[in-house]
Design an enzyme around this catalytic site. Structure first.
Site, short mmCIF file in Angstrom:
data_model
loop_
_atom_site.label_atom_id
_atom_site.label_comp_id
_atom_site.label_asym_id
_atom_site.label_seq_id
_atom_site.Cartn_x
_atom_site.Cartn_y
_atom_site.Cartn_z
N ASN A 280 0.82 -1.20 0.03
CA ASN A 280 -0.12 -0.04 -0.12
C ASN A 280 1.07 1.28 -0.02
O ASN A 280 1.63 1.70 0.99
CB ASN A 280 -1.00 -0.13 1.15
CG ASN A 280 -1.83 1.40 1.35
OD1 ASN A 280 -1.80 2.10 0.57
ND2 ASN A 280 -2.56 1.50 2.39
N GLU B 234 -3.35 0.42 -6.16
CA GLU B 234 -3.79 1.67 -6.90
C GLU B 234 -5.18 2.11 -6.25
O GLU B 234 -5.61 3.20 -6.72
CB GLU B 234 -4.21 1.41 -8.35
CG GLU B 234 -2.57 1.44 -8.96
CD GLU B 234 -2.51 1.10 -10.45
OE1 GLU B 234 -3.88 0.81 -11.03
OE2 GLU B 234 -1.35 1.11 -10.93
N ALA C 134 -8.19 1.02 -2.85
CA ALA C 134 -8.61 0.35 -1.39
C ALA C 134 -9.12 -1.22 -2.05
O ALA C 134 -9.70 -0.94 -3.24
CB ALA C 134 -9.50 1.12 -0.57
N ASP D 19 -2.84 -2.25 9.66
CA ASP D 19 -4.04 -3.08 9.84
C ASP D 19 -5.31 -3.18 8.91
O ASP D 19 -5.72 -4.17 8.57
CB ASP D 19 -4.99 -2.68 11.14
CG ASP D 19 -3.86 -2.88 12.56
OD1 ASP D 19 -3.17 -3.78 12.47
OD2 ASP D 19 -3.86 -2.11 13.37
N GLU E 259 -7.47 -6.58 4.64
CA GLU E 259 -7.75 -7.20 3.08
C GLU E 259 -7.16 -8.47 2.86
O GLU E 259 -8.04 -9.38 2.06
CB GLU E 259 -6.99 -6.07 2.18
CG GLU E 259 -7.77 -4.84 2.14
CD GLU E 259 -7.52 -3.98 0.77
OE1 GLU E 259 -7.33 -4.70 -0.48
OE2 GLU E 259 -7.25 -2.81 0.56
N THR F 231 -1.26 2.09 12.22
CA THR F 231 -1.65 1.18 13.19
C THR F 231 -1.18 -0.02 12.72
O THR F 231 -1.93 -0.43 11.62
CB THR F 231 -3.21 1.25 13.61
OG1 THR F 231 -3.93 1.50 12.51
CG2 THR F 231 -3.37 2.56 14.74
N ARG G 200 -8.73 12.64 10.09
CA ARG G 200 -7.74 11.93 9.43
C ARG G 200 -6.58 12.68 9.36
O ARG G 200 -5.52 12.13 9.52
CB ARG G 200 -8.22 11.20 8.23
CG ARG G 200 -9.50 9.95 8.47
CD ARG G 200 -9.58 9.43 7.15
NE ARG G 200 -8.52 8.28 6.88
CZ ARG G 200 -8.38 7.25 7.25
NH1 ARG G 200 -9.43 6.59 8.05
NH2 ARG G 200 -7.42 6.39 6.92
C1 LIG Z 1 -5.75 8.02 29.89
C2 LIG Z 1 -4.74 7.57 28.84
C3 LIG Z 1 -5.80 6.42 28.22
C4 LIG Z 1 -5.04 5.48 27.28
C5 LIG Z 1 -6.09 4.51 26.78
C6 LIG Z 1 -5.43 3.57 25.91
C7 LIG Z 1 -6.31 2.24 25.43
C8 LIG Z 1 -5.74 1.93 24.31
C9 LIG Z 1 -6.41 0.41 23.78
C10 LIG Z 1 -6.02 0.28 22.31
C11 LIG Z 1 -6.75 -0.94 21.89
C12 LIG Z 1 -6.33 -0.91 20.32
C13 LIG Z 1 -7.15 -2.12 19.74
C14 LIG Z 1 -6.86 -2.36 18.29
C15 LIG Z 1 -7.82 -1.76 17.45
C16 LIG Z 1 -7.42 -2.04 16.17
O1 LIG Z 1 -7.81 -3.19 15.41
C17 LIG Z 1 -7.97 -1.08 15.03
C18 LIG Z 1 -7.18 -1.13 13.72
O2 LIG Z 1 -6.05 -0.72 13.71
N1 LIG Z 1 -7.65 0.28 15.69
C19 LIG Z 1 -8.42 1.11 16.06
O3 LIG Z 1 -9.76 1.08 15.94
C20 LIG Z 1 -8.21 2.38 16.69
C21 LIG Z 1 -8.51 2.44 18.06
C22 LIG Z 1 -7.68 3.42 19.09
C23 LIG Z 1 -8.46 3.71 20.31
C24 LIG Z 1 -7.53 4.56 21.33
C25 LIG Z 1 -8.29 5.11 22.07
C26 LIG Z 1 -7.36 5.98 22.83
C27 LIG Z 1 -8.03 6.77 24.00
C28 LIG Z 1 -7.30 7.98 24.47
C29 LIG Z 1 -8.23 8.28 25.76
C30 LIG Z 1 -7.57 9.60 26.38
C31 LIG Z 1 -8.60 9.98 27.63
C32 LIG Z 1 -7.88 11.17 28.30
C33 LIG Z 1 -8.93 11.67 29.28
C34 LIG Z 1 -8.44 13.08 29.57
N1 LIG Z 2 -3.70 2.46 -3.27
C1 LIG Z 2 -4.37 2.55 -2.44
N2 LIG Z 2 -5.18 3.95 -2.62
C2 LIG Z 2 -5.99 4.12 -1.45
N3 LIG Z 2 -6.49 3.22 -0.45
C3 LIG Z 2 -5.53 2.14 -0.43
C4 LIG Z 2 -4.68 1.79 -1.22
N4 LIG Z 2 -4.17 0.49 -0.85
C5 LIG Z 2 -4.96 0.44 0.01
N5 LIG Z 2 -5.65 1.25 0.51
C6 LIG Z 2 -6.61 0.93 1.67
O1 LIG Z 2 -5.84 1.96 2.77
C7 LIG Z 2 -6.40 1.64 4.13
C8 LIG Z 2 -5.38 1.92 4.99
O2 LIG Z 2 -4.01 1.21 4.76
P1 LIG Z 2 -3.13 0.66 5.86
O3 LIG Z 2 -3.79 -0.05 6.92
O4 LIG Z 2 -1.97 -0.10 5.01
O5 LIG Z 2 -2.48 2.08 6.62
P2 LIG Z 2 -2.79 2.70 7.78
O6 LIG Z 2 -1.88 4.12 7.82
O7 LIG Z 2 -2.39 1.91 8.91
O8 LIG Z 2 -4.36 3.10 7.75
P3 LIG Z 2 -5.24 3.94 8.53
O9 LIG Z 2 -5.06 5.19 7.85
O10 LIG Z 2 -6.28 3.47 8.67
O11 LIG Z 2 -4.49 4.07 9.90
C9 LIG Z 2 -6.46 -0.05 4.02
O12 LIG Z 2 -7.58 -0.21 4.68
C10 LIG Z 2 -6.64 -0.34 2.44
O13 LIG Z 2 -7.70 -0.76 1.91
#
Ligand SMILES: CCCCCCCCCCCCC/C=C/[C@@H](O)[C@H](CO)NC(=O)CCCCCCCCCCCCCCC
Ligand SMILES: Nc1ncnc2c1ncn2[C@@H]1O[C@H](COP(=O)(O)OP(=O)(O)OP(=O)(O)O)[C@@H](O)[C@H]1O
Ligand SMILES: [Ca+2]
Length: 587
Positions: free
Chosen positions: A132, A165, A167, A191, A196, A235, A298
């Protein structure tokens, strides 16, 4: 076989003489010097030899060969501490040996290559690679060509590279194109790219097996091709949770030596239709809201999650829901047993025997109803109802740099179960405490408003009246939703059967149902708190609120081996023959 491959002789490395021994499983060399009293030996498992070349060879910064006819070079995996991450970094080790004669040199290279073939049956010969170019910091191409391709070349792997080229190009390719001759597929991205691969390979495998993915009761066919992940996204949670570090060279070396890590997969269904597959997070409430909010930001890059997380936390939401779950056998393991699933985990190994008891005879693939998800030793469906801050289901720990032990630190990669985390409505400081504990080793489940259950399936619904209520809220705010905005669900025709797959670009195309379910997209600061949240499925918003999830044990295999624990690796290098890869007590 073992004795056939044994070779022992004197060899020189620089000006020092060594006694080198190749047994079936290991290549060792010990300095022959009076000063080396404790006989320090360098020992490399044959399975971790990357390549053997005649002459004095370098591959970095570019390949060079000094063809001395009594010399050979061995490349192998070398470990180093990762400074902060949970796993170990792998680097390419290299030693150049000199032999007393060319005949002996040829014997060494021949024996080493034969040992490699014999002891590493899963090493790939041909790989299909998807890059990608826009993932993460947009460095996918550079990462692949400068760090990964030279290692593949050294190991004699031929790769067919596709720079995407659009998603879903990689997913569609895997679903429809000829994959003959490939041993595995590799994604260079985050991720989203992994997802995919997951959807393409699972879909293709079921299509070829004539199985219907829509039916949650069907036992799906495990995918024959391995998946390799070269982390290059913003991520890389799946990579982190299966390798322990986010490092392209480490991941490339796992691919090269043909490591194999099975992974549980959760299928998510709505109204008898498959919606998506997930490996890391199916989350409603907080994590759904954070994802929905983050879609609007984003441009902030990975920081958007912290910003949106803070905004969503401050909005102090909870949601009504009915959660039903099918508990896994409590005698096998528990989400609170304080173990960690590490490389060679015994819980996962035992699950392989349980999940595939008659691997040879592919007996009955179908079971007729949901009650048959469970065996006799497992319980019946349990139902709870109330208000939740979040409801999360994860098939693995979901550790990531933000949360080094993850959403469920004792979850297993390949035990055929998932962990269901229920966070009941609580005061804001309590919820902050719960979130904060994810960043340390403190137990996030040791709080009175948190429950965790090891499960095989989960159903979620909202109490009657709530969805209508939510619809009223949106219609009230936006003045109604236009009919032509329908059409979120993509219909894919596969082997004659109609299947519905939710389209990936959820933030951009939404149905009425999704808009109903996602008041966030109509502005965070509504005067009234919304009644329903959205589901976050591995970073994608799902277009439905009522879902059924089922965990499919070991449905896919990655080129990985789970997280290597630093102390266990040390033990392994000292006592390799006795080394038993296992789950060790966490802390
Ligand atoms: C006070 C600090 C709190 C920190 C809490 C950290 C919790 C982190 C848990 C991470 C879980 C990741 C699960 C993975 C999901 C992935 O399949 C998916 C695809 O990449 N990512 C997300 O959906 C992206 C989802 C990302 C979620 C991030 C959440 C961040 C929360 C921050 C909260 C701050 C609260 C502050 C209040 C003053
Ligand atoms: N050439 C492309 N143009 C646009 N989107 C694409 C292309 N190739 C893959 N993708 C899409 O881009 C998305 C994000 O890609 P990828 O997971 O590799 O990177 P990321 O930076 O971690 O993503 P995110 O922006 O979701 O955090 C994927 O879900 C994929 O379907
Ligand atoms: Ca699991």
């Amino acid at each position: 076989m073992e004795t056939d491959l044994r070779l022992e002789s004197s060899l020189w490395v620089g000006s020092k003489r060594y006694r080198a021994v190749l047994t079936g499983w290991h290549f060792n060399w010990t300095e022959v010097d009076k000063k080396n009293r404790d006989k320090k030996t360098i020992s490399v498992p044959v399975a971790e030899v990357v390549g053997v070349e005649e002459g004095r060879v370098e591959i970095l910064p570019q390949k060079s060969v000094e063809d001395k006819d009594k010399d050979f070079t061995v490349f192998y995996v070398k470990r180093s501490s990762s400074g902060g991450s949970s796993g170990l970094l792998w680097r390419l080790g290299r030693t150049q040996f000199s032999c007393p004669s060319r005949v002996l040199r040829d014997q060494w290279t021949k024996h080493l290559r034969t040992a490699l073939k014999t002891h590493s049956p899963l090493r790939p010969h041909r790989l299909l690679v998807f890059i990608n170019p826009f993932g993460g910091k947009k460095k996918g191409r550079k990462i692949y060509h400068s760090l990964v391709a030279p290692l593949f070349e050294l190991a004699g792997i031929s790769s067919h590279v596709i720079v995407t080229e659009r998603a879903n190009q990689a997913r569609d390719h895997l679903l429809k194109k000829d994959l003959t001759g490939f041993d595995g597929v590799v994604c260079v991205g985050g991720d989203g790219m992994f997802s995919e691969m997951l959807h393409g390979l699972i879909g293709r495998t079921q299509q070829e097996a004539g199985l219907c993915e829509n039916d949650p009761a069907v036992t799906l066919q495990p995918c024959p091709l391995h998946i390799g992940i070269i982390p290059a996204g913003s991520t890389d949670c799946v990579c982190y949770a299966t390798v322990g570090v986010i490092d392209p060279v480490t991941s490339a070396l796992h691919i090269v030596i043909g490591d194999s890590q099975p992974l549980d997969v959760c299928s998510v269904h709505h109204a008898s239709t498959l919606v998506r597959y997930s490996v890391s997070l199916v989350g409603y409430g907080f994590y759904g809201d954070v994802l929905a909010e983050s879609e609007k930001h984003r441009w902030m890059g990975p920081l958007r999650y912290d910003y949106s997380g803070t905004m969503v936390y401050l909005s102090n939401r909870s949601y009504a829901g009915i959660v039903q779950y099918l508990p896994a056998d409590p005698l096998l393991s528990s989400p609170r047993d304080k173990t960690r699933c590490l490389s060679g985990c015994s819980v996962c190994s035992r699950s392989t025997e349980r999940l595939f008891p008659h691997a040879a005879d592919s007996g009955s693939l179908y079971s007729s109803n949901l009650s048959q998800f469970s065996s006799d030793s497992e319980g019946e469906w349990v139902s709870v109802e109330g208000r939740f801050r979040c409801v999360s289901l994860t098939c693995m720990s979901s550790s990531c740099p933000r949360s080094p032990l993850g959403l469920s630190p004792s979850a297993h990669l390949a035990d055929g179960t998932g962990d269901l985390i229920l966070v009941w409505d609580t005061h804001p400081l309590g919820f902050l405490k719960f979130l904060y504990r994810h960043t340390s080793t403190q137990d996030q489940f040791d709080l009175p408003f948190v429950e965790v259950h090891r499960v095989k399936a989960v159903r979620f619904s909202v109490p009657s009246g709530k969805e209508e209520e939510a619809y009223e809220e949106i219609v009230g705010q936006s003045g109604g939703i236009e009919e032509e905005e329908r059409g979120y669900v993509e219909t894919v025709s596969r082997s004659g059967s109609q299947q519905h797959l939710a389209e990936r670009d959820t933030g951009r195309q939404m149905t009425n149902e999704q808009k109903t379910a996602n008041p966030f997209l109509c502005g965070l600061c509504c005067s009234k708190s919304p009644s329903v949240s959205v589901w976050n499925c591995d970073g994608e918003i799902l277009p439905f609120t009522e879902i059924l999830c089922r965990i499919h044990g070991q449905l896919v295999r990655l080129y990985a081996r789970g997280i290597e624990d630093g102390t266990a690796a040390q033990h392994c290098s000292e006592e390799r023959d006795k080394c038993e890869r296992r789950c060790i007590l966490h802390k």
